[in-house]
Design a protein around this motif. Structure first.
Motif, mmCIF file in Angstrom:
data_model
loop_
_atom_site.group_PDB
_atom_site.id
_atom_site.type_symbol
_atom_site.label_atom_id
_atom_site.label_comp_id
_atom_site.label_asym_id
_atom_site.label_seq_id
_atom_site.Cartn_x
_atom_site.Cartn_y
_atom_site.Cartn_z
ATOM 1 N N GLY A 65 0.486 -1.366 -0.019
ATOM 2 C CA GLY A 65 -0.103 -0.066 -0.179
ATOM 3 C C GLY A 65 0.699 1.313 -0.332
ATOM 4 O O GLY A 65 0.264 2.485 -0.098
ATOM 5 N N GLU A 66 2.104 1.423 0.147
ATOM 6 C CA GLU A 66 3.090 2.153 -0.006
ATOM 7 C C GLU A 66 2.457 3.072 -1.155
ATOM 8 O O GLU A 66 2.660 4.641 -1.731
ATOM 9 N N CYS A 67 2.595 2.622 -2.311
ATOM 10 C CA CYS A 67 2.123 3.350 -3.914
ATOM 11 C C CYS A 67 -0.047 3.376 -4.261
ATOM 12 O O CYS A 67 -0.313 3.586 -4.810
ATOM 13 N N GLN A 68 -0.190 3.402 -3.240
ATOM 14 C CA GLN A 68 -1.640 3.495 -2.868
ATOM 15 C C GLN A 68 -2.175 4.517 -3.887
ATOM 16 O O GLN A 68 -3.472 4.670 -4.369
ATOM 17 N N PHE A 69 -1.718 6.062 -3.322
ATOM 18 C CA PHE A 69 -2.618 7.240 -4.244
ATOM 19 C C PHE A 69 -2.191 7.451 -5.319
ATOM 20 O O PHE A 69 -2.875 8.080 -6.348
ATOM 21 N N LEU A 70 -0.763 6.540 -5.650
ATOM 22 C CA LEU A 70 -0.881 6.305 -7.381
ATOM 23 C C LEU A 70 -2.328 5.076 -8.198
ATOM 24 O O LEU A 70 -2.010 6.038 -8.970
ATOM 25 N N VAL A 71 -2.514 4.161 -7.030
ATOM 26 C CA VAL A 71 -3.638 3.664 -7.419
ATOM 27 C C VAL A 71 -4.561 3.793 -7.301
ATOM 28 O O VAL A 71 -5.267 4.069 -8.142
ATOM 29 N N ASP A 72 -4.904 5.043 -6.431
ATOM 30 C CA ASP A 72 -6.063 5.513 -6.375
ATOM 31 C C ASP A 72 -6.198 6.589 -7.280
ATOM 32 O O ASP A 72 -7.006 7.453 -8.191
ATOM 33 N N ALA A 73 -5.642 7.665 -8.120
ATOM 34 C CA ALA A 73 -4.732 8.293 -8.812
ATOM 35 C C ALA A 73 -5.039 7.849 -10.703
ATOM 36 O O ALA A 73 -5.388 8.670 -11.505
ATOM 37 N N GLY A 74 -5.573 6.157 -10.228
ATOM 38 C CA GLY A 74 -5.085 5.685 -11.631
ATOM 39 C C GLY A 74 -4.148 5.534 -12.512
ATOM 40 O O GLY A 74 -3.905 5.356 -13.884
ATOM 41 N N VAL A 75 -3.061 5.937 -12.198
ATOM 42 C CA VAL A 75 -1.795 5.135 -12.890
ATOM 43 C C VAL A 75 -1.141 4.505 -12.391
ATOM 44 O O VAL A 75 -0.495 4.049 -14.121
ATOM 45 N N LEU A 76 -1.034 3.890 -11.739
ATOM 46 C CA LEU A 76 -0.689 2.339 -11.758
ATOM 47 C C LEU A 76 -1.933 1.468 -11.254
ATOM 48 O O LEU A 76 -3.700 1.794 -11.088
ATOM 49 N N GLU A 77 -2.168 0.029 -12.153
ATOM 50 C CA GLU A 77 -3.047 -0.860 -11.446
ATOM 51 C C GLU A 77 -2.961 -1.106 -10.456
ATOM 52 O O GLU A 77 -1.317 -1.091 -9.474
ATOM 53 N N ALA A 78 -3.810 -1.798 -9.479
ATOM 54 C CA ALA A 78 -3.293 -2.603 -7.886
ATOM 55 C C ALA A 78 -2.393 -3.613 -8.083
ATOM 56 O O ALA A 78 -2.938 -4.764 -8.881
ATOM 57 N N LYS A 79 -1.568 -4.044 -7.535
ATOM 58 C CA LYS A 79 -0.718 -4.962 -6.967
ATOM 59 C C LYS A 79 -0.140 -4.887 -5.696
ATOM 60 O O LYS A 79 -0.479 -4.190 -5.203
ATOM 61 N N ASP A 80 0.400 -6.132 -5.938
ATOM 62 C CA ASP A 80 0.964 -6.143 -4.252
ATOM 63 C C ASP A 80 2.211 -5.683 -4.668
ATOM 64 O O ASP A 80 2.157 -5.060 -3.345
ATOM 65 N N SER A 81 3.100 -5.884 -5.741
ATOM 66 C CA SER A 81 4.164 -4.863 -5.471
ATOM 67 C C SER A 81 4.630 -4.167 -6.719
ATOM 68 O O SER A 81 4.239 -4.205 -7.648
ATOM 69 N N TYR A 82 5.198 -2.852 -7.181
ATOM 70 C CA TYR A 82 5.719 -2.299 -8.161
ATOM 71 C C TYR A 82 7.110 -2.038 -7.869
ATOM 72 O O TYR A 82 7.969 -1.807 -7.434
ATOM 73 N N THR A 83 7.846 -2.596 -9.100
ATOM 74 C CA THR A 83 9.579 -2.281 -9.718
ATOM 75 C C THR A 83 9.442 -1.208 -9.702
ATOM 76 O O THR A 83 8.569 -0.515 -10.491
ATOM 77 N N PHE A 84 10.823 -0.664 -10.887
ATOM 78 C CA PHE A 84 10.787 0.592 -11.221
ATOM 79 C C PHE A 84 10.546 0.965 -12.750
ATOM 80 O O PHE A 84 10.260 1.364 -12.994
ATOM 81 N N PHE A 85 10.443 -0.990 -13.109
ATOM 82 C CA PHE A 85 10.176 -0.651 -15.103
ATOM 83 C C PHE A 85 8.560 -0.500 -14.291
ATOM 84 O O PHE A 85 8.198 0.180 -16.004
ATOM 85 N N ASP A 86 7.519 -0.788 -13.291
ATOM 86 C CA ASP A 86 6.209 -0.317 -13.559
ATOM 87 C C ASP A 86 5.928 1.159 -12.876
ATOM 88 O O ASP A 86 5.521 1.662 -14.229
ATOM 89 N N MET A 87 7.447 1.654 -12.632
ATOM 90 C CA MET A 87 7.512 3.336 -12.039
ATOM 91 C C MET A 87 7.294 3.491 -13.554
ATOM 92 O O MET A 87 7.003 4.804 -13.395
ATOM 93 N N LEU A 88 8.075 3.500 -14.601
ATOM 94 C CA LEU A 88 8.886 4.097 -15.466
ATOM 95 C C LEU A 88 8.265 3.755 -16.281
ATOM 96 O O LEU A 88 7.421 5.444 -17.293
#
Length: 89
Positions: A65-88
């Protein structure tokens, strides 16, 4: 001729100052941002976007949930963890 070091330094500095061009010194790459009145209308600033691809693209960036604000904003899809590649991406 044995000149004093201070005298040599002052003479050198005055020669550098006197040989410098008089008036404002302009650079082609910076004046597009600072001096817009003398530029042709087709001169537009160029922007370079660079991504740093490192060998750790698979490393985990955030979990639990550390990146939950990005999921709430629609930037990322909901997953358990995110990699640097996901962020790029």
């Amino acid at each position: 001729m044995n000149m004093h070091p201070l005298r040599t330094a002052l003479l050198s500095a005055s020669l550098v100052i006197l040989s410098a061009p008089s008036g404002p010194v302009l650079a082609d790459d910076a004046e597009i941002y600072t001096n817009t009145r003398d530029l042709p209308p087709e001169s537009q600033p160029l922007v370079m976007f660079s991504l740093d691809y490192r060998p750790n693209l698979g490393s985990t960036v955030c979990t639990q949930g550390e990146c939950q604000f990005l999921v709430d904003a629609g930037v990322l899809e909901a997953k358990d963890s995110y990699t640097f590649f996901d962020m790029l991406r």
